[in-house]
Design a protein around this motif. Structure first.
Motif, PDB file in Angstrom:
ATOM      1  N   ASP A 106       1.166  -1.128   0.100  1.00 56.06           N
ATOM      2  CA  ASP A 106       0.037   0.334   0.114  1.00 56.06           C
ATOM      3  C   ASP A 106       0.832   1.497  -0.410  1.00 56.06           C
ATOM      4  O   ASP A 106       1.915   1.852   1.014  1.00 56.06           O
ATOM      5  CB  ASP A 106      -0.628  -0.085   1.386  1.00 56.06           C
ATOM      6  N   SER A 107       0.687   2.205  -1.428  1.00 53.05           N
ATOM      7  CA  SER A 107       1.131   3.108  -1.534  1.00 53.05           C
ATOM      8  C   SER A 107       0.875   4.814  -0.455  1.00 53.05           C
ATOM      9  O   SER A 107       1.720   4.991  -0.244  1.00 53.05           O
ATOM     10  CB  SER A 107       2.077   3.339  -2.499  1.00 53.05           C
ATOM     11  N   HIS A 108      -0.446   4.575  -0.598  1.00 54.16           N
ATOM     12  CA  HIS A 108      -0.988   5.660  -0.215  1.00 54.16           C
ATOM     13  C   HIS A 108      -0.955   5.849   1.528  1.00 54.16           C
ATOM     14  O   HIS A 108      -1.648   4.929   1.772  1.00 54.16           O
ATOM     15  CB  HIS A 108      -2.861   5.883  -0.313  1.00 54.16           C
ATOM     16  N   HIS A 109       0.147   6.221   2.236  1.00 55.34           N
ATOM     17  CA  HIS A 109       0.150   6.222   3.927  1.00 55.34           C
ATOM     18  C   HIS A 109      -0.293   6.836   4.472  1.00 55.34           C
ATOM     19  O   HIS A 109      -0.351   8.308   3.624  1.00 55.34           O
ATOM     20  CB  HIS A 109       1.606   6.602   3.582  1.00 55.34           C
ATOM     21  N   LYS A 110      -1.177   6.659   4.926  1.00 55.67           N
ATOM     22  CA  LYS A 110      -2.331   8.164   5.753  1.00 55.67           C
ATOM     23  C   LYS A 110      -1.228   8.686   6.923  1.00 55.67           C
ATOM     24  O   LYS A 110      -0.953   8.403   7.138  1.00 55.67           O
ATOM     25  CB  LYS A 110      -3.628   7.059   6.300  1.00 55.67           C
ATOM     26  N   ASP A 125      -2.079  -3.511   2.405  1.00 54.61           N
ATOM     27  CA  ASP A 125      -2.932  -2.814   1.397  1.00 54.61           C
ATOM     28  C   ASP A 125      -4.485  -3.787   1.999  1.00 54.61           C
ATOM     29  O   ASP A 125      -4.897  -4.447   0.852  1.00 54.61           O
ATOM     30  CB  ASP A 125      -3.123  -3.200   0.087  1.00 54.61           C
TER      31      ASP A 125
END
Length: 319
Positions: A106-110, A125
């Motif tokens: 998962d590249s969209h780090h929150k 992810d």
């Protein structure tokens, strides 16, 4: 290869057309979908090991739990939730392990990283795993009836549990493991934590009533909480609308195996104790000899030598 894939999907019994299409499109992750269902069943058997219904599966049947799931009981609710969670969990994990070309980390780090750490490793992810579970597990819940509504709700409750329990895992870097820099990533919890959580939801499941509505497409059934005094169930709660059989006696119609010959705990006053588990029929006691390692000695350096002892255990089983 692509050409061999329809063969594999076609050989899975009981798939509805939408699941067959899904299987062919996502052939790479089908092994982890299957792995997830198995994980869910194993967790179910762990959670219910001391209950009258202990999540028994039948090997030679397409309906692996037998007729138990035919009824809209809280047992059905739990099985749907844990199996859907299992699929999401296993797919998410295999994606993070890099075994597939259609998914990865998962590249969209929150959010920006906190003080003293940076994003690294492979964040799992879970959104993708949940998506796969939703597509696959909910494909057969497309009827406008109460049972479809219930299954969809409980499937989603199982998946939401995973998203709710995502947490940061970190690793220290620096001289001799000092934590000058930490790299962190999103990780799923242990599946046991998911099982424990959903077991609590089973115990507090909401009883519903079925309501029928006329809509343009015909009759549609929905569910409403039976007791207006309780707060209505959230999307994280399990719902059911039929009472469970008592599972004390074998009954092929309800899928109950009964509790005869089940091992019971003679010191417990709970459901796993010999009074409740055996439904008042009483229990038999026999002694069992087991070989065990004993008197172990650690030798410098480095092996352990043990003797073998015979220990005698009392085993209690339901009449």
């Amino acid at each position: 290869g692509k050409d061999g894939s329809p063969l594999l999907c076609g050989s899975i019994p009981g798939l509805v057309p939408k699941q067959l299409r899904f299987c062919r499109n996502y052939i790479e992750i089908m092994p982890s979908v299957a792995e997830g269902v198995k994980l869910g069943i194993q967790e179910c058997q762990h959670q219910f090991r001391g209950r009258r219904w202990n999540c028994t599966t039948i090997d030679d049947s397409l309906a692996i739990f037998g007729p138990v799931l035919d009824k809209a009981t809280r047992e059905s609710a739990f099985v749907h939730a844990i199996a859907s969670a299992g699929v999401a969990f296993a797919v998410t994990r295999s994606c993070a392990e890099g075994t597939s070309t259609i998914c990865g980390c998962d590249s969209h780090h929150k959010g920006p990283p906190g003080e003293g750490w940076k994003w690294g490793g492979c964040s799992e992810d879970a959104d993708f795993g949940v998506l796969v579970s939703r597509e696959f597990a909910d494909a057969r819940e497309n009827r406008p009836d109460a049972r479809s509504a219930m299954n969809k709700h409980n499937n989603e409750a199982g998946r939401t549990t995973i998203l709710d329990h995502m947490h940061l895992k970190c690793k220290c870097h620096g001289l001799s493991g000092s934590c000058e820099v930490k790299t962190c990533w999103w990780a799923q919890p242990d599946f046991r934590a998911i099982g424990d959580f959903l077991k609590d939801k089973y115990d507090s499941a909401s009883e519903m009533v079925v309501e029928k509505h006329r809509e343009s497409r015909g009759w549609v059934e929905t569910l409403r909480a039976k007791y207006s005094l309780f707060k209505p169930p959230t999307e994280r709660d399990l719902v059911y609308y039929e009472n469970s059989p008592n599972f004390c006696e074998p009954n092929p119609e309800t899928g109950s195996f009964g509790t005869r010959d089940r091992t019971c705990n003679v010191t417990s006053h709970g459901i796993d104790g010999c009074d409740l588990l055996c439904c008042g029929r009483g229990h038999n006691t026999r002694t069992e000899k087991r070989k065990e390692k004993c008197h172990c000695i650690f030798h410098w350096c480095c092996y352990v030598s043990c003797q073998e002892c015979i220990r005698i255990y009392d085993v209690h089983t339901c009449k």
